[in-house]
Design an enzyme around this catalytic site. Structure first.
Site, short mmCIF file in Angstrom:
data_model
loop_
_atom_site.label_atom_id
_atom_site.label_comp_id
_atom_site.label_asym_id
_atom_site.label_seq_id
_atom_site.Cartn_x
_atom_site.Cartn_y
_atom_site.Cartn_z
N TYR A 122 0.84 -1.20 0.00
CA TYR A 122 0.00 0.00 0.00
C TYR A 122 0.88 1.24 0.00
O TYR A 122 1.93 1.26 0.65
CB TYR A 122 -0.88 0.05 1.25
N TYR A 161 -0.49 -9.91 0.34
CA TYR A 161 0.53 -9.37 1.24
C TYR A 161 0.49 -10.06 2.60
O TYR A 161 -0.55 -10.52 3.04
CB TYR A 161 0.40 -7.85 1.39
N ARG A 171 -2.78 -12.06 3.32
CA ARG A 171 -4.09 -11.66 2.81
C ARG A 171 -4.19 -12.03 1.34
O ARG A 171 -3.28 -11.74 0.57
CB ARG A 171 -4.30 -10.13 2.91
N HIS A 174 -7.14 -8.44 -2.79
CA HIS A 174 -8.48 -7.89 -2.53
C HIS A 174 -8.47 -6.40 -2.82
O HIS A 174 -7.42 -5.75 -2.77
CB HIS A 174 -8.91 -8.14 -1.08
N HIS A 176 -10.51 -2.98 -1.42
CA HIS A 176 -11.43 -2.45 -0.41
C HIS A 176 -12.46 -1.55 -1.10
O HIS A 176 -12.09 -0.72 -1.95
CB HIS A 176 -10.66 -1.62 0.62
FE LIG Z 1 -6.12 -4.62 2.47
#
Ligand SMILES: [Fe+2]
Lengths: 254, 185
Positions: A122, A161, A171, A174, A176
């Site tokens: 991110y 990640y 994870r 995905h 959000h």
């Molecule tokens: Fe996330």
């Protein structure tokens, strides 16, 4: 690496127990319980008291915020643009409709998304995953739904990640999503997953939705007809907002 | 047949580049003489501050109208960044992330026709958002469901005055003085 964290095996065992307890309950639950121990961060962040029902036709929550052209710019729906160059990764389009629970389209409402880059990082200062940042990708987008409730984003497929729920926690890929309906009661923040991702069964956040069919509604469908030649792979994901909306019309408001 | 709802998922820790805006907490138009401040702390079941909660506020305008208005999250088409509110329009919607101390501040106008602000709480660790209300009435409540709550529980929904136009509203996600959270179905 010495660690007090549980193992994936331990978490998978807990996920399994939660699924069995749900099946044995005979209830149908569309949303995750807020108390879901396999997701460790939920332990201290869920209320122990039951929710208090408010059945008031005059509740302010039966109306809600509105957004308009001033709250988005046209290029916000294309996360691959607006930077000095093209982001790395597999280009995708994600499209679908936003409906209320009566099946009516939610028109002209705000849809916001955020995601990791193709490497699973991110553009956020607190993300310590040592995968590279992409100088050409911020990973945030927004748009307004059209009259049929449709939204459409162009982006790159986010990478998986690691995180610190347990050892070996990853994870799945995905995106959000944040959604508004016509009433504040319909507010929804959720995550969209990708079909066929081998990480799906290991993820306590997705598995917190203990109902298998409800869980499947968080997974987009690959749609070859949406894939554009030489440009992007297509995914389709419809979203249904829960919660009541005002039945009175605009004109009857005080 | 009605479609089935899309399940909720946690907002996670990394919404910060997408959802908050620098003046999301400034719902009251700049310099408005009736502006009020609501502020407080969000805490978890251990009493620790929650530094990554996102709070949203919704309310009728002072004249009681519930239609809201666009402009809470204006964008700048030249830079692609935040343009800020226009300084005139009352949108009825506020959005603010807690700081490292779990603290938030909201500047708004008194709601018309109802004595409360509607609050929606998101956080990492919270799989499904929570609704609550911040009552601004100084303890007077008319609604039957609210009057029926034990006094100690009811108190969690009432803001405490802290001087002229300043109201304190803490949110406790779990445990002692746990906030009353609401269901609308
Ligand atoms: Fe996330």
């Amino acid at each position: 690496m010495p660690s007090n964290l549980p193992t994936q095996q331990g978490i998978s065992c807990e996920i399994d127990q939660q699924a069995k307890a749900y099946a044995a309950s005979g209830a149908v639950r569309h949303h995750p319980p807020r108390d879901y121990p396999p997701y460790r961060s939920s332990l201290l962040r869920h209320p122990r008291q039951p929710l208090v029902p408010v059945r008031d036709p005059e509740a302010a929550e039966l109306s809600g915020p509105v957004f308009g052209a001033t709250d988005v710019t046209e290029s916000d729906a294309d996360l691959t643009r607006g930077q000095a160059g093209e982001p790395l990764g597999e280009r995708i389009t994600v499209t679908g409709r936003v409906l209320d629970r009566a099946g009516r389209p939610v028109a002209g409402q705000l849809v916001e998304i955020w995601q990791a880059n193709a490497c699973g990082r991110y553009a956020h200062r607190r993300d310590r995953h040592p995968a590279p940042l992409d100088p050409h990708f911020t990973g945030t987008g927004r748009c307004l739904t059209d009259r049929q409730g449709r939204y459409c984003f162009t982006t790159v497929k986010p990478g998986a990640y690691p995180w610190h729920n347990h050892t070996g926690a990853w994870r799945p890929s995905h995106i959000h999503f944040s959604l508004f309906g016509t009433a504040f009661t319909q507010r929804l923040v959720t995550q969209m997953y990708f079909p066929g991702d081998p990480l799906l069964p290991y993820d306590p956040i997705l598995q917190s939705v203990t109902d298998a069919t409800a869980r499947s509604r968080l997974v987009a469908a690959y749609d070859h007809d949406l894939s554009t030649a030489g440009d992007a792979l297509g995914y389709r994901w419809d979203i249904v907002l829960d919660g009541p909306a005002a039945t009175r019309t605009e004109g009857s408001r005080p | 047949m009605s479609p089935l709802p899309t399940p909720s998922q946690t907002v996670g820790p990394f919404y910060g580049c997408a959802l908050p805006s620098p003046d999301g907490h400034r719902v009251a138009p700049a310099g408005h003489p009736q502006a009020i401040t609501v502020h407080g702390y969000v805490r978890d079941g251990a009493g620790s501050p929650v530094p990554d909660a996102l709070l949203e506020f919704w309310q009728p305008a002072p004249d009681g109208s519930r239609g809201g208005a666009p402009g809470s999250l204006r964008r700048d088409p030249a830079t692609g960044g935040h343009a800020g509110r226009d300084g005139v329009t009352f949108t009825g919607f506020g959005r603010v992330a807690t700081d490292a101390d779990g603290h938030y501040v909201l500047h708004t106008l008194p709601p018309g026709g109802v004595p409360y602000l509607s609050v929606c709480v998101f956080a990492r660790g919270l799989l499904h958002h929570l609704f609550t209300r911040a009552y601004l009435t100084g303890g007077q409540v008319a609604e039957p469901w609210l009057a029926a709550l034990p006094a100690e529980r009811r108190a969690t929904l009432l803001t405490r005055p802290e001087g002229a136009g300043v109201h304190r509203f803490d949110i406790r996600l779990q445990g002692e003085k746990e906030t009353v959270f609401l269901a609308f179905d």
